[in-house]
Design a protein around this motif. Structure first.
Motif, PDB file in Angstrom:
ATOM      1  N   ARG A 158      28.118  41.331  38.105  1.00  0.00           N
ATOM      2  CA  ARG A 158      29.510  41.200  38.501  1.00  0.00           C
ATOM      3  C   ARG A 158      30.013  42.439  39.251  1.00  0.00           C
ATOM      4  NH1 ARG A 158      34.568  41.192  35.862  1.00  0.00           N
ATOM      5  NH2 ARG A 158      35.046  42.678  37.522  1.00  0.00           N
ATOM      6  N   LYS A 163      40.666  43.052  43.907  1.00  0.00           N
ATOM      7  CA  LYS A 163      41.079  43.328  42.542  1.00  0.00           C
ATOM      8  C   LYS A 163      42.537  42.956  42.295  1.00  0.00           C
ATOM      9  CE  LYS A 163      39.072  44.754  39.811  1.00  0.00           C
ATOM     10  NZ  LYS A 163      38.267  43.870  38.898  1.00  0.00           N
ATOM     11  N   GLN A 214      34.687  33.691  40.795  1.00  0.00           N
ATOM     12  CA  GLN A 214      35.480  33.871  39.580  1.00  0.00           C
ATOM     13  C   GLN A 214      36.955  33.666  39.903  1.00  0.00           C
ATOM     14  OE1 GLN A 214      34.441  37.258  37.142  1.00  0.00           O
ATOM     15  NE2 GLN A 214      36.583  37.821  36.891  1.00  0.00           N
ATOM     16  N   GLY A 216      40.411  34.526  38.240  1.00  0.00           N
ATOM     17  CA  GLY A 216      40.858  35.440  37.189  1.00  0.00           C
ATOM     18  C   GLY A 216      42.010  34.872  36.385  1.00  0.00           C
ATOM     19  N   THR A 217      42.307  35.587  35.308  1.00  0.00           N
ATOM     20  CA  THR A 217      43.334  35.119  34.371  1.00  0.00           C
ATOM     21  C   THR A 217      44.682  34.909  35.051  1.00  0.00           C
ATOM     22  OG1 THR A 217      44.197  35.522  32.170  1.00  0.00           O
ATOM     23  CG2 THR A 217      44.054  37.452  33.597  1.00  0.00           C
ATOM     24  N   ARG A 218      44.998  35.790  36.004  1.00  0.00           N
ATOM     25  CA  ARG A 218      46.319  35.713  36.644  1.00  0.00           C
ATOM     26  C   ARG A 218      46.433  34.531  37.596  1.00  0.00           C
ATOM     27  NH1 ARG A 218      44.241  40.230  35.728  1.00  0.00           N
ATOM     28  NH2 ARG A 218      45.342  41.963  34.746  1.00  0.00           N
ATOM     29  N   LYS A 239      38.604  31.796  34.293  1.00  0.00           N
ATOM     30  CA  LYS A 239      39.131  32.510  33.132  1.00  0.00           C
ATOM     31  C   LYS A 239      40.374  31.808  32.605  1.00  0.00           C
ATOM     32  CE  LYS A 239      37.182  36.979  33.707  1.00  0.00           C
ATOM     33  NZ  LYS A 239      37.395  38.366  33.287  1.00  0.00           N
ATOM     34  N   ARG A 269      39.063  35.156  27.751  1.00  0.00           N
ATOM     35  CA  ARG A 269      39.124  36.614  27.956  1.00  0.00           C
ATOM     36  C   ARG A 269      40.294  37.242  27.197  1.00  0.00           C
ATOM     37  NH1 ARG A 269      43.676  38.451  29.567  1.00  0.00           N
ATOM     38  NH2 ARG A 269      42.906  39.884  31.173  1.00  0.00           N
ATOM     39  N   HIS A 304      37.647  42.541  28.777  1.00  0.00           N
ATOM     40  CA  HIS A 304      39.078  42.421  29.044  1.00  0.00           C
ATOM     41  C   HIS A 304      39.849  41.967  27.807  1.00  0.00           C
ATOM     42  CE1 HIS A 304      37.371  42.499  33.127  1.00  0.00           C
ATOM     43  NE2 HIS A 304      38.400  43.291  33.333  1.00  0.00           N
TER      44      HIS A 304
HETATM   45  C1  PEP Z   1      37.903  40.829  36.082  1.00  0.00           C
HETATM   46  O1  PEP Z   1      37.020  40.226  35.424  1.00  0.00           O
HETATM   47  O2  PEP Z   1      37.625  41.569  37.023  1.00  0.00           O
HETATM   48  C2  PEP Z   1      39.312  40.631  35.742  1.00  0.00           C
HETATM   49  C3  PEP Z   1      40.284  41.134  36.500  1.00  0.00           C
HETATM   50  O3  PEP Z   1      39.492  39.946  34.603  1.00  0.00           O
HETATM   51  P1  PEP Z   1      40.775  39.113  34.097  1.00  0.00           P
HETATM   52  O4  PEP Z   1      41.117  38.149  35.196  1.00  0.00           O
HETATM   53  O5  PEP Z   1      40.266  38.443  32.867  1.00  0.00           O
HETATM   54  O6  PEP Z   1      41.857  40.103  33.807  1.00  0.00           O
END
Ligand code: PEP
Ligand code: MN
Length: 370
Positions: A158, A163, A214, A216-218, A239, A269, A304
């Motif tokens: 990963r 970001k 991926q 992400g959670t947001r 996530k 997560r 996380h």
């Molecule tokens: C990540 O895995 O890089 C991340 C930002 O995780 P999350 O979306 O779970 O906060």
């Protein structure tokens, strides 16, 4: 036998009531079956089940009929009763929909198995690790970490090139340069590359470089993004939103499947609670429930969830014990100088100790570890 005439009249009337109850029940069942048929047609044409105009029309017609018949009930009572019936019908239509979700085990009983290179994910195959730095920062950082991890049998590497940062002034990732570095490091070491996509406009370029996308959670509630990753061919790790119910999480996966991409890996997560000793609260019941109710592979991101290094082994063991197909963990050559998440990434020595502790769980599924 009772000879009292009033009593026998009451008994007779009660018999009538029993008959009327039976008729009402029969009619309600007929109505429910018709409602289910309407709901199926609405679902097929992506229409909402709730139609307020239609409901108003039905209530107006009932009001007229009640007036014409000189019905003993005031119209407010009739409306109240029928609104209850309408609500029960809506609930029925919704529950039928849920039974037919593509993510549901009721629709597909056997586990979805996702093949990436020679790694098989889900369906009772040996549990695996996803590991690598939080963010892609340099070629040297990505190459050295990949070389280190490959010796532990890590097959999915990963690193974030885009970001999601709480502050707009935080490091936002290297973008396409990061994709080139991350995918190159993974490939050179025989690993698949997973990276986060945050924007529909980046799906195409990221799917050129990544083996797994991926979400992400947001972005779990970003329905346009879910649809877009559903339209491309790479597997998606989804996530759970940090404030999402399990149902919302499964519906988010449904968006991806409904667009034609069956290869979704669910990732728990941690969710936001009142607790402050961990960054998030790792909800392991969601892993058990996701395995029961869906056929998708499930991964647990301990990094996380915890937001700290000292409980990662315990959380990973618990994740495997509850049935997770894989565990996700962040590893950085020098977390002290990492551009993101430096509180929780493991350094190489930390990963070695982590791996030693969880190694028995990686050997095979259903292995009982004391
Ligand atoms: C990540 O895995 O890089 C991340 C930002 O995780 P999350 O979306 O779970 O906060
Ligand atoms: Mn991170």
């Amino acid at each position: 036998m009772d000879n009292n005439p009033e009593i026998s009249t009451i008994a007779q009337l009660r018999q009538n009531i029993d008959g009327i109850n039976a008729q009402i029940l029969e009619l309600l069942s007929q109505r429910a079956k018709t409602v289910i048929q309407i709901g199926q047609q609405q679902t097929l044409s992506s229409m909402s089940h709730y139609d307020p105009v239609r409901e108003e029309e039905m209530l107006t017609a009932l009001e007229k009929q009640n007036q014409a018949n000189n019905g003993p009930f005031p119209i407010s009572t009739i409306k109240k009763l029928f609104k209850e019936i309408f609500k029960a019908s809506m609930d029925l239509e919704d529950s039928q929909d849920q039974k037919h979700l593509l993510v549901s085990r009721k629709v597909k009983a056997e586990d979805t198995v996702i093949q990436i290179g020679d790694l098989k994910i889900g369906g009772g195959n040996a549990p695996f690790l996803i590991a690598g730095p939080c963010a892609i920062e340099s070629e040297e950082q990505m190459d050295s970490t990949a070389e280190f991890l490959k010796d532990f049998g890590v097959k999915i590497y990963r690193g974030g090139a885009y970001k999601p940062r709480t502050s707009p002034y935080g490091f936002q990732g290297m973008g396409v340069d990061g994709l080139i570095i991350g995918s190159g490091a993974a490939k050179a070491n025989g690993m698949a590359f997973i990276t986060e996509v945050m924007d529909t406009r980046d799906v195409e370029i990221i799917s050129e470089y990544a083996d797994i996308l991926q979400v992400g959670t947001r972005n779990m509630h970003n329905f346009a993004l879910l649809r877009e990753v559903g339209r491309q061919s790479k597997p998606v790790l989804l996530k759970r939103g940090f404030a999402a119910t399990m149902e919302e999480w499964f519906y988010a996966a449904e968006y991806i499947l409904a667009e034609g991409n069956p290869n979704v890996i669910l990732c728990e997560r941690g969710i936001r609670t009142f607790e402050k000793k961990t960054r998030n609260t790792l909800d392991l019941s969601s892993v058990a429930i996701a395995k029961l109710e869906t056929h998708l592979p499930v991964v647990v991101d301990v990094t996380h969830a915890a937001g700290r290094r000292d409980i990662l082994v315990q959380l990973a063991k618990a994740a495997f014990a509850v049935g997770a197909d894989g565990v996700h963990i962040e590893v950085h050559p020098n977390p002290k100088v990492a551009l993101s998440d430096n509180e929780q990434q493991l350094d190489f020595a930390g990963f070695r100790a982590f791996h030693d502790a969880v190694k028995p769980y990686l050997a095979a599924k259903d292995v009982v570890v004391k």
